[in-house]
Scaffold this active site. Sequence first.
Site, short mmCIF file in Angstrom:
data_model
loop_
_atom_site.label_atom_id
_atom_site.label_comp_id
_atom_site.label_asym_id
_atom_site.label_seq_id
_atom_site.Cartn_x
_atom_site.Cartn_y
_atom_site.Cartn_z
N THR A 131 45.72 59.02 19.96
CA THR A 131 45.81 57.91 20.90
C THR A 131 46.23 56.62 20.19
O THR A 131 45.99 56.46 18.99
CB THR A 131 44.42 57.68 21.55
OG1 THR A 131 44.40 56.41 22.19
CG2 THR A 131 43.30 57.68 20.51
N ASP A 132 46.82 55.70 20.96
CA ASP A 132 47.17 54.39 20.39
C ASP A 132 45.93 53.53 20.15
O ASP A 132 46.00 52.50 19.48
CB ASP A 132 48.17 53.65 21.28
CG ASP A 132 47.62 53.33 22.68
OD1 ASP A 132 46.53 53.84 23.05
OD2 ASP A 132 48.29 52.57 23.41
N GLU A 133 44.77 53.96 20.70
CA GLU A 133 43.57 53.13 20.58
C GLU A 133 43.08 53.02 19.14
O GLU A 133 42.31 52.13 18.81
CB GLU A 133 42.47 53.65 21.53
CG GLU A 133 42.98 53.69 22.96
CD GLU A 133 41.91 53.91 24.02
OE1 GLU A 133 40.73 53.64 23.77
OE2 GLU A 133 42.28 54.35 25.13
N TYR A 157 34.89 55.95 20.70
CA TYR A 157 35.98 56.91 20.98
C TYR A 157 37.12 56.72 19.98
O TYR A 157 37.53 57.68 19.29
CB TYR A 157 36.50 56.73 22.42
CG TYR A 157 37.84 57.40 22.66
CD1 TYR A 157 37.98 58.79 22.58
CD2 TYR A 157 38.98 56.64 22.96
CE1 TYR A 157 39.21 59.41 22.80
CE2 TYR A 157 40.21 57.24 23.18
CZ TYR A 157 40.32 58.63 23.09
OH TYR A 157 41.54 59.23 23.30
N LYS A 161 38.56 59.22 17.00
CA LYS A 161 39.95 59.71 16.96
C LYS A 161 40.61 59.27 15.64
O LYS A 161 41.37 60.03 15.03
CB LYS A 161 40.77 59.19 18.16
CG LYS A 161 40.38 59.80 19.50
CD LYS A 161 40.62 61.31 19.59
CE LYS A 161 42.08 61.69 19.64
NZ LYS A 161 42.24 63.15 19.93
N ARG A 221 47.04 47.52 29.64
CA ARG A 221 47.26 48.88 29.16
C ARG A 221 48.73 49.23 29.39
O ARG A 221 49.39 48.67 30.27
CB ARG A 221 46.35 49.87 29.91
CG ARG A 221 44.85 49.66 29.66
CD ARG A 221 44.49 49.95 28.21
NE ARG A 221 43.07 49.83 27.91
CZ ARG A 221 42.50 48.73 27.38
NH1 ARG A 221 43.22 47.64 27.16
NH2 ARG A 221 41.22 48.72 27.08
P1 NAD Z 1 40.28 65.35 28.95
O1 NAD Z 1 38.92 64.75 28.72
O2 NAD Z 1 40.86 65.37 30.31
O3 NAD Z 1 40.28 66.87 28.43
C1 NAD Z 1 39.68 67.25 27.22
C2 NAD Z 1 39.58 68.78 27.22
O4 NAD Z 1 38.96 69.16 25.97
C3 NAD Z 1 38.71 69.33 28.34
O5 NAD Z 1 39.34 70.43 28.94
C4 NAD Z 1 37.43 69.74 27.63
O6 NAD Z 1 36.77 70.84 28.26
C5 NAD Z 1 37.95 70.12 26.25
N1 NAD Z 1 36.90 69.97 25.22
C6 NAD Z 1 36.07 68.92 25.03
N2 NAD Z 1 35.23 69.17 24.01
C7 NAD Z 1 35.55 70.41 23.55
C8 NAD Z 1 35.02 71.21 22.49
N3 NAD Z 1 34.00 70.80 21.75
N4 NAD Z 1 35.59 72.41 22.27
C9 NAD Z 1 36.63 72.85 23.04
N5 NAD Z 1 37.14 72.13 24.06
C10 NAD Z 1 36.60 70.93 24.31
O7 NAD Z 1 41.21 64.59 27.91
P2 NAD Z 1 42.74 64.16 28.05
O8 NAD Z 1 42.80 62.83 28.69
O9 NAD Z 1 43.53 65.29 28.58
O10 NAD Z 1 43.11 63.95 26.50
C11 NAD Z 1 43.57 65.04 25.71
C12 NAD Z 1 43.87 64.54 24.31
O11 NAD Z 1 44.85 63.51 24.35
C13 NAD Z 1 42.66 63.94 23.60
O12 NAD Z 1 42.70 64.31 22.25
C14 NAD Z 1 42.86 62.43 23.75
O13 NAD Z 1 42.26 61.73 22.68
C15 NAD Z 1 44.37 62.34 23.71
N6 NAD Z 1 44.96 61.19 24.44
C16 NAD Z 1 44.59 60.92 25.74
C17 NAD Z 1 45.19 59.86 26.41
C18 NAD Z 1 44.85 59.55 27.85
O14 NAD Z 1 45.33 58.55 28.39
N7 NAD Z 1 44.08 60.37 28.54
C19 NAD Z 1 46.15 59.07 25.76
C20 NAD Z 1 46.50 59.38 24.44
C21 NAD Z 1 45.90 60.45 23.79
P1 TYD Z 2 40.39 53.79 31.17
O1 TYD Z 2 41.15 54.50 32.24
O2 TYD Z 2 38.94 54.12 30.99
O3 TYD Z 2 41.20 54.00 29.81
P2 TYD Z 2 41.01 53.27 28.36
O4 TYD Z 2 39.70 52.61 28.32
O5 TYD Z 2 41.08 54.43 27.43
O6 TYD Z 2 42.16 52.33 28.23
O7 TYD Z 2 40.48 52.24 31.43
C1 TYD Z 2 41.75 51.59 31.58
C2 TYD Z 2 41.48 50.10 31.72
O8 TYD Z 2 40.80 49.87 32.97
C3 TYD Z 2 40.54 49.53 30.65
O9 TYD Z 2 40.95 48.20 30.36
C4 TYD Z 2 39.17 49.51 31.32
C5 TYD Z 2 39.53 49.26 32.78
N1 TYD Z 2 38.63 49.87 33.79
C6 TYD Z 2 38.16 49.11 34.86
O10 TYD Z 2 38.45 47.90 34.97
N2 TYD Z 2 37.38 49.72 35.79
C7 TYD Z 2 37.03 51.03 35.70
O11 TYD Z 2 36.28 51.55 36.58
C8 TYD Z 2 37.52 51.80 34.60
C9 TYD Z 2 37.16 53.27 34.45
C10 TYD Z 2 38.34 51.18 33.68
#
Ligand code: NAD
Ligand code: TYD
Length: 351
Positions: A131-133, A157, A161, A221
């Site tokens: 992630t970019d975070e 988080y 990561k 974001r």
């Molecule tokens: P998500 O929470 O929707 O899915 C995570 C999956 O991992 C789930 O299916 C869960 O069951 C599985 N999981 C969790 N713990 C586990 C374990 N101990 N063993 C096996 N499986 C396990 O997450 P997402 O949003 O799809 O993110 C996927 C990846 O991409 C993550 O690594 C996250 O850091 C990265 N990422 C997410 C975003 C975003 O905006 N969602 C952006 C950049 C990077």
């Molecule tokens: P989120 O979707 O949780 O992603 P991330 O924290 O990984 O960026 O949140 C996106 C942005 O929205 C973040 O600035 C937090 C804000 N946010 C709210 O204002 N209300 C909400 O209920 C949630 C879940 C997030």
Amino acid sequence: MKKILITGGAGFIGSHVVRLFVNRYSDYHIFNLDKLTYAGNLANLSDIETAPNYTFVRGDIVDAEFINQLFAQHHFDGVIHLAAESHVDRSITDPLSFVLTNVVGTANLLNAARQAWKNDLANHLFYHVSTDEVYGSLHDPKDFFTETTPYDPQSPYSASKAGSDHLVRAYYNTYKMPVVISNCSNNYGPNQFPEKLIPLSIHNIKANKPIPVYGKGENVRDWLYVIDHARAIDVIYHQGKTGETYNIGGFNEWRNIDLIHLLCRIMDKKLGRAEGESAKLITFVTDRAGHDLRYAIDASKIMHELGWKPSLQFEEGLEKTVEWYLANTEWLENVTSGTYRQYYSDQYASR
Ligand code: NAD
Ligand code: TYD
């Protein structure tokens, strides 16, 4: 036939990556390893579950013995690692489970891959999805995250990561493990669990419930449609240079409050409500602890070196996303029952 292990394939992004690889590469066998936590949902993959080149394995990446056995049994050619605890708010209330899955789980996969591939490292690849975070929070509007921005994670988080990214680089440096890492901005689209901003807001608008906006809604974001992220992962897996990092993003920054207003306008249209009706649900709530101000990705490297670019404009992607959630009410109802409801009633009780 090449065997690829995709971890976290039942989750939001993972399910789109699994679908893309299963449909596009009939000469690959895709193994989807997922623990099925609250965020994992096999309904995300119902369209490909019977494909001959697809196998689901339920398991926990924190369980080293199980992971070692799995690698010994299958001789994977490559790993695309997405399994993680992924929600910042949950990491604030339960940081340890993030350390376990994101740091220890990644170390277990790296160890198992190192052991299994030790006689033929060059013909394998460990792709870590991040992630970019990890880069922290931007304050100068002129700044962007590039691949050389120093790591400065601010939440449990992002710290977990960052720890996993460092481990992946350490295995490259120390053991010559062939690795590649990508750091992507915020994703949105179908199958995202409704704890994240966009699906939570769609869910609440539809149910006529308050839309919780943290602080003043001024945090920024950078949003990317999930299928564009999956396409980028495909490109990096096949063309990325070993040992490199690629930032993925769509140059698409939005203040939360502006995004919510746009979403409310789309929802008014789709639900046949009068203009301005959904926006009345906007409710400013206590800010997230340590809330990062702004994320913004400079995606020039992947665009110039690998020729990837996003396929969708934001408004188009957001409209498609709203349509998906309105058409998939059963999916939404299933995931918003039980433990999820309990988690959220606890969260909002304490605000
Ligand atoms: P998500 O929470 O929707 O899915 C995570 C999956 O991992 C789930 O299916 C869960 O069951 C599985 N999981 C969790 N713990 C586990 C374990 N101990 N063993 C096996 N499986 C396990 O997450 P997402 O949003 O799809 O993110 C996927 C990846 O991409 C993550 O690594 C996250 O850091 C990265 N990422 C997410 C975003 C975003 O905006 N969602 C952006 C950049 C990077
Ligand atoms: P989120 O979707 O949780 O992603 P991330 O924290 O990984 O960026 O949140 C996106 C942005 O929205 C973040 O600035 C937090 C804000 N946010 C709210 O204002 N209300 C909400 O209920 C949630 C879940 C997030």
